[in-house]
Write an enzyme that holds these catalytic residues in place. Structure first.
Site, PDB file in Angstrom:
ATOM      1  N   CYS A 177      -3.063   3.543  -2.955  1.00  0.00           N
ATOM      2  CA  CYS A 177      -2.351   3.339  -1.690  1.00  0.00           C
ATOM      3  C   CYS A 177      -1.903   4.630  -1.014  1.00  0.00           C
ATOM      4  O   CYS A 177      -1.281   4.597   0.044  1.00  0.00           O
ATOM      5  CB  CYS A 177      -1.162   2.427  -1.939  1.00  0.00           C
ATOM      6  SG  CYS A 177      -1.673   0.940  -2.825  1.00  0.00           S
ATOM      7  N   HIS A 213       7.165   4.504   2.874  1.00  0.00           N
ATOM      8  CA  HIS A 213       6.111   3.680   2.264  1.00  0.00           C
ATOM      9  C   HIS A 213       6.597   2.229   2.272  1.00  0.00           C
ATOM     10  O   HIS A 213       5.862   1.341   2.669  1.00  0.00           O
ATOM     11  CB  HIS A 213       5.828   4.183   0.844  1.00  0.00           C
ATOM     12  CG  HIS A 213       4.646   3.543   0.201  1.00  0.00           C
ATOM     13  ND1 HIS A 213       3.404   3.516   0.801  1.00  0.00           N
ATOM     14  CD2 HIS A 213       4.503   2.886  -0.990  1.00  0.00           C
ATOM     15  CE1 HIS A 213       2.548   2.870  -0.005  1.00  0.00           C
ATOM     16  NE2 HIS A 213       3.197   2.489  -1.084  1.00  0.00           N
ATOM     17  N   HIS A 225       0.614  -4.430   3.600  1.00  0.00           N
ATOM     18  CA  HIS A 225       0.265  -3.181   2.925  1.00  0.00           C
ATOM     19  C   HIS A 225      -1.252  -3.038   2.969  1.00  0.00           C
ATOM     20  O   HIS A 225      -1.977  -3.821   2.358  1.00  0.00           O
ATOM     21  CB  HIS A 225       0.772  -3.209   1.484  1.00  0.00           C
ATOM     22  CG  HIS A 225       0.613  -1.894   0.768  1.00  0.00           C
ATOM     23  ND1 HIS A 225       0.031  -0.801   1.372  1.00  0.00           N
ATOM     24  CD2 HIS A 225       0.971  -1.512  -0.483  1.00  0.00           C
ATOM     25  CE1 HIS A 225       0.025   0.208   0.510  1.00  0.00           C
ATOM     26  NE2 HIS A 225       0.597  -0.195  -0.622  1.00  0.00           N
TER      27      HIS A 225
END
Lengths: 395, 330
Positions: free
Chosen positions: A157, A290, A325
């Protein structure tokens, strides 16, 4: 050398181009909902940030020929096209590509694997030719005539943030004159089931930095930036959206998937990126966190932010509740949002926030609000303890 | 940028530290990797969960640092073409057989491409730059390039650079079927892990210097360091078994230099892939052989003999991607 961003392109659940993404951000309109295109049992129970265009629509818009192409590649080509056209440069062998993806062509691999595992049917085996991450980049590079440097970073990620940093280094060291950087990931059963098996998916809208957060929503996206030296950009009269001024990648070295309780990796990434940019924490005007909405990430990231910024924190928000996400693409889509925040001089809100995390002396930015924004710090953290921070500054 | 120490897990006797050139044996479909005793590098409990890619990664990485006499390094970059394909296939199979229910996360967690570099960092407690490049046959090239950029930027002085790809029976079956659809003659598939310590300064463990590193994704473009094309008539000699022809050499190549030994999977030079099996990062084995040749000051086996190589070109071509690395002894 100052690194200028002269083109941006983005496709996500909240828009098929940068302007549509901006409009949704300003309207506080999420793109997360029931998935219409993803084929998975989990669509019955979970919400996803799905791009609204089908593969056929993406192909038509790109004039893409051939069936052996993944959605991951199509999304990347779509966003790259916008970034390249906007930057308005002539393609030559001095243009490189640093792309990133976590699953590569998995979405099409699944079209093979389902009949293969259930009925030993090999008829779609040709689709495995698009499986590996490198092929996604190779196909997109070929589509735009990029013949030189072209690589794929895959650090889960944080991938796209690392691509932006690597592109910046390639320019600074004179290896390339211009580089397209970013990331792409399409939704697929593999990642949906993977994250579900980790029990970190919220079945409702994710609630980043809220005490009652219950996990993340998965999304898909692609976003790319065109980087070149500020000098070159000015010489050809290109529009400069902002500068990449700081970057860092560190390893938490704590656990394969979980973040350390003291947020060590994140703390080091933010600190080193500030150092690279030659900035103090007090110079940062806005943090695009994040903030996935998992218990672990938001706790650990909050602690790391507190360690870097102390009591003087700038406005902070996670935009994951808009897009979901988007894994390897997250660092790139959030780079675009950070640049929009700079350009519009506007703090972007954190949706679905309800209650503060117990130890936090701050709550996230909740409204669209104008402000004086000079430097934006963007965090992207991934499995394997991979922690990255990129800083974008006003040109 | 300097390279060495090096560590390699392959079908040959590469891990023990001996010069593998004298005992090279051709790889067949049945060949088994010569694996080290992984317990020297990882606890038995952790080992049980690890795929071959992860094992090769942690053992290769740790032993490379040991050979360099270093506790740790400033950064880790890994290149892999398919990553942790065993865990990927495992998770995928269960996902379909169990109709997307009741899945255990272990194989998903380990399927992530960067779990190799991540595990090395975890075992070393290394907080430095940690990168994974996945670009088919160029994966190692970009991992090396990344190391070069970090060193050039002054962000690192020592970088552990790795190349790992694993093979499973199922993977070979799938590749065979895939190759058939494209009328592509599938080479003997192998696997392996190779690690190199790249450094800014010349260290006691340094073996060679990278003169030129070149990658292309475009089959119409020839990498810089193989321009002009390999020409015949070098100074070494290929003995029976590989080719009757003279060793090719690089005449007037990069910087007016010349490689006096070429290792390539194309038949132009010594074909190292016969001894590693083909895979996306098989050039890692070729690079290891080149460093061993410099270290020993000679190459001597039934197929090729050569004394005091100064410059070696390691080259790899696969599926329209071409990579070369020109090394000079230090």
């Amino acid at each position: 050398m100052e690194i200028a961003i002269t083109g941006i392109g983005a496709i996500s659940a909240i828009g098929n181009d940068v302007q549509e993404n901006l409009a949704s951000l300003m309207a506080k309109k999420t793109g997360i909902g029931k998935a219409e295109l993803l084929s998975s049992r989990l669509t019955e129970t979970h919400l996803f940030g799905e791009v609204k265009l089908s593969n056929d629509q993406l192909k038509a818009g790109l004039n893409w020929k051939g069936d052996a192409v993944s959605r991951t590649t199509l999304l990347s080509a779509w966003a790259m096209k916008e970034a390249i056209e906007q930057s308005g440069f002539e393609m030559d062998n001095q243009v490189g590509l640093v792309s990133s993806t976590s699953v590569g062509g998995m979405d099409r691999s699944e079209d093979f694997f389902e009949p293969y595992y259930l009925e030993q049917d090999f008829s779609n085996v040709f689709l495995l030719g698009t499986h590996d991450c490198g092929t996604c980049t190779k196909q997109a590079a070929a589509h735009f005539g990029i013949t030189g440097y072209a690589t794929t970073i895959s650090t889960a990620c944080s991938s796209a943030a690392n691509a932006i940093a690597m592109g910046s280094r390639l320019l600074r060291q004179g290896k390339l004159k211009r580089v397209i950087v970013g990331g792409t990931d399409a939704l697929c059963r593999f990642t949906a089931n993977g994250f579900n098996s980790l029990m970190i998916l919220d079945t409702e809208w994710c609630k980043p930095f809220s005490a009652n957060r219950a996990g993340l929503n998965l999304g898909e996206a692609a976003a790319y930036l065109v980087l070149e030296s500020k000098e070159d950009a000015e010489a050809r009269g290109a529009t400069i959206h902002g500068l990449v001024t700081g970057w860092a990648n560190t390893n938490d070295a704590y656990h394969q998937t979980a973040s350390s309780p003291d947020g060590n990796g994140a703390f080091m990434a933010m600190s080193q990126a500030l150092e690279k940019a030659g900035l103090q924490s007090s110079d940062i005007s806005y943090i695009n966190a994040h903030g996935t909405g998992t218990q672990n990430n938001d706790q650990s990231e909050s602690i790391a932010i507190h360690r870097v910024f102390g009591a003087q924190k700038p406005p902070i928000s996670s935009t994951k509740a808009y897009t979901g996400h988007t894994l390897a693409a997250a660092g790139a889509i959030e780079a675009v949002y950070s640049l929009l925040a700079l350009k519009e001089q506007t703090f972007l809100p954190n949706l679905n926030y309800q209650d503060p995390i117990e130890d936090n002396d701050w709550k996230p930015q909740l409204e669209v609000e104008s402000g004086d924004i000079n430097h934006v710090l963007s965090n992207s953290f991934g499995f394997g303890g991979n922690n990255s921070t990129v800083i974008f500054s006003k040109a | 940028m300097y390279l060495g120490a090096a560590s390699c897990i392959s079908y040959q006797d590469t891990f023990g530290g001996e010069n593998p050139w004298s005992t090279l044996a051709e790889v067949t479909a049945e060949s088994q990797l010569l694996q080290p005793d992984y317990k020297e590098f990882v606890s038995p409990a952790a080992l049980r969960r690890m795929s071959s890619a992860l094992k090769m990664g942690v053992a290769g990485g740790k032993s490379c640092l040991q050979k360099a006499g270093l506790e740790s390094c400033d950064a880790i970059t890994v290149g892999t073409g398919l990553g942790c394909v065993r865990d990927t296939l495992k998770f995928m199979k269960v996902m379909y057989e169990e109709a997307e229910a009741g899945l255990s996360p272990t194989s998903f967690i380990q399927s992530t491409h960067n779990s190799i570099a991540g595990q090395i960092a975890l075992l070393l407690g290394n907080h430095g730059y940690n990168m994974t490049h996945v670009q088919g046959g160029l994966s190692l090239g970009y991992a090396l390039s990344d190391a070069e950029l970090l060193i050039g930027e002054g962000d690192a002085e020592t970088v552990l650079v790795g190349a790992v790809d694993e093979k499973t029976e199922e993977l070979v079956e799938l590749l065979t079927k895939l190759a058939a659809t494209a009328n592509y003659e599938l080479p003997t598939i192998g696997e392996g892990g190779a690690f190199f310590l790249a450094s800014k300064e010349r260290l006691p463990s340094s073996i060679a210097k990278v003169v030129e590193l070149s990658m292309t994704n475009d089959p119409t473009v020839t990498p810089k360091s193989v321009t002009p094309p390999l020409s015949r008539g070098g100074t070494g000699s290929l003995n029976q078994g590989q080719s009757e022809e003279k060793l090719p050499s690089l005449q007037g190549g990069v910087g007016g230099g010349q490689a006096d030994l070429v290792l390539s999977n194309t038949g132009e030079g010594f074909n190292y892939v016969k001894y590693s099996g083909e895979h996306f990062t098989s050039i890692g084995f070729g690079l290891f052989l080149a460093l061993k040749a410099f270290e020993a000051g000679k190459v001597d086996n039934p197929y090729v003999s050569f004394n005091h190589p100064k410059r070696i070109l390691v080259h790899h071509q696969l599926l329209g991607q071409e990579m070369s690395i020109l090394l000079e002894t230090v």
